[in-house]
Design a protein around this motif. Structure first.
Motif, PDB file in Angstrom:
ATOM      1  N   ILE A  35       0.969 -28.630 -18.999  1.00  0.00           N
ATOM      2  CA  ILE A  35       0.345 -28.046 -20.196  1.00  0.00           C
ATOM      3  C   ILE A  35      -0.518 -26.857 -19.798  1.00  0.00           C
ATOM      4  CG2 ILE A  35      -1.300 -28.495 -22.063  1.00  0.00           C
ATOM      5  CD1 ILE A  35      -0.224 -31.369 -22.131  1.00  0.00           C
ATOM      6  N   ARG A  40       4.241 -26.572 -23.697  1.00  0.00           N
ATOM      7  CA  ARG A  40       3.663 -27.070 -24.944  1.00  0.00           C
ATOM      8  C   ARG A  40       4.214 -28.428 -25.381  1.00  0.00           C
ATOM      9  NH1 ARG A  40      -0.008 -24.598 -23.725  1.00  0.00           N
ATOM     10  NH2 ARG A  40      -0.700 -22.582 -24.541  1.00  0.00           N
ATOM     11  N   ARG A  42       6.856 -29.344 -26.930  1.00  0.00           N
ATOM     12  CA  ARG A  42       7.355 -29.420 -28.311  1.00  0.00           C
ATOM     13  C   ARG A  42       8.524 -30.385 -28.439  1.00  0.00           C
ATOM     14  NH1 ARG A  42       6.042 -23.817 -27.897  1.00  0.00           N
ATOM     15  NH2 ARG A  42       4.406 -23.229 -29.383  1.00  0.00           N
ATOM     16  N   SER A  79       2.734 -29.222 -30.825  1.00  0.00           N
ATOM     17  CA  SER A  79       2.605 -28.833 -29.429  1.00  0.00           C
ATOM     18  C   SER A  79       1.172 -29.084 -28.978  1.00  0.00           C
ATOM     19  CB  SER A  79       2.998 -27.360 -29.237  1.00  0.00           C
ATOM     20  OG  SER A  79       2.172 -26.522 -30.017  1.00  0.00           O
ATOM     21  N   TRP A  80       0.917 -28.812 -27.674  1.00  0.00           N
ATOM     22  CA  TRP A  80      -0.349 -29.220 -27.072  1.00  0.00           C
ATOM     23  C   TRP A  80      -0.907 -28.117 -26.197  1.00  0.00           C
ATOM     24  CZ3 TRP A  80      -1.815 -34.200 -28.486  1.00  0.00           C
ATOM     25  CH2 TRP A  80      -0.817 -34.955 -29.085  1.00  0.00           C
ATOM     26  N   GLN A  81      -2.228 -28.129 -26.032  1.00  0.00           N
ATOM     27  CA  GLN A  81      -2.908 -27.234 -25.108  1.00  0.00           C
ATOM     28  C   GLN A  81      -4.092 -27.984 -24.514  1.00  0.00           C
ATOM     29  OE1 GLN A  81      -4.175 -23.953 -27.555  1.00  0.00           O
ATOM     30  NE2 GLN A  81      -5.945 -25.030 -28.357  1.00  0.00           N
TER      31      GLN A  81
END
Length: 272
Positions: A35, A40, A42, A79-81
């Motif tokens: 990450i 991300r 997804r 998604s991620w951060q």
């Protein structure tokens, strides 16, 4: 068959030195590094295959890391951060570095004396990373935060640090690079950058009057460790009119910045 990828029954073959490693923790850090590098997540199935993690485990790790504020969801959960918890941990780690501990009180005085924001940065490839920021007690303060990453060629801290690289290292770093134009004063070719940092080094300080951001001025100087190596740089930034060249105010700013860099260097054991 139930997913046991996170259970305490996990075992991992390997050398005896790895006998106490915990595979689920390894997977969590693999995911965090993914990450942090811009992945991300997804598509959970594709990410699981890429990282070699069971899909169900991946989803559980994502939600566990989110609960601990190590990551946060974006795009409505698609998604991620990295999250604020990770940023806080990174900031605490950075503050434990010797140069940060030595620099903080010096920079606090510098910011208060000049009424300008002060920053400490190190070189990371073609970028600089700010490790510390001290601001004056005014509303005119820098938006740069600890952990901010900016292009080295366009900033005074970066130019100072690039100016102390060996010529072949500078060529290797920028040989095939596109130097982005931040303003019309930014060096956008290697030849122009080389000329600029050579002049900076001869002067003992780097100056900017809108080179990175219009209306913002800056002055930076190098910090050396006990071996004489340049390991960081300190600067001050503020309204561009405070940095007008060949004025008593500009001379004062440069003298104070260079004195602060020298004081931090002495705190690191430099005696030159």
């Amino acid at each position: 068959m139930p997913d046991t990828d996170l259970s305490e029954t996990d075992t991992e073959s390997g050398p005896e030195s790895a006998a106490y490693s915990v595979p689920p923790v390894h997977r969590a850090f693999t995911l965090l590094r993914h990450i942090a590098a811009g992945g991300r997540c997804r598509n959970a199935s594709a990410t699981a295959r890429e990282l070699g993690i069971n899909r169900t485990t991946l989803i559980r790790l994502l939600h566990t890391l989110e609960a601990e504020r190590m990551i946060e969801s974006v795009d409505d959960g698609l998604s991620w951060q990295l999250g604020p918890g990770m940023i806080v941990l990174a900031a605490e780690a950075l503050k434990s570095r010797d140069v940060v501990r030595v620099a903080q009180p010096v920079m606090a005085r510098l910011a208060a004396d000049l009424g300008l924001s002060s920053h400490l940065g190190v070189l990371d490839g073609r970028d600089i990373i700010y490790l510390l920021r001290e601001t004056p007690n005014t509303h005119l303060v820098s938006n740069v935060r600890e952990g901010s990453r900016l292009p080295a060629h366009a900033t005074t801290v970066g130019r100072v640090l690039l100016g102390h690289l060996a010529p072949e290292d500078l060529d290797r770093l920028y040989g095939d690079a596109v130097l982005a134009r931040a303003t019309d004063k930014t060096s956008t070719t290697l030849a122009a950058l080389r000329a600029q940092i050579t002049a900076d080094r001869a002067r003992g300080a780097a100056w900017s009057a809108g080179n990175f951001e219009r209306g913002i001025g800056s002055c930076a100087a190098a910090i050396r460790d006990h071996r004489g190596r340049v390991v960081a740089a300190v600067n001050v930034t503020g309204p561009e009119d405070r940095f007008a060249p060949d004025t008593p105010q500009a001379a004062l700013i440069e003298a104070r910045v260079r004195a602060a860099a020298d004081e931090i260097s002495r705190g690191l054991g430099h005696s030159g």
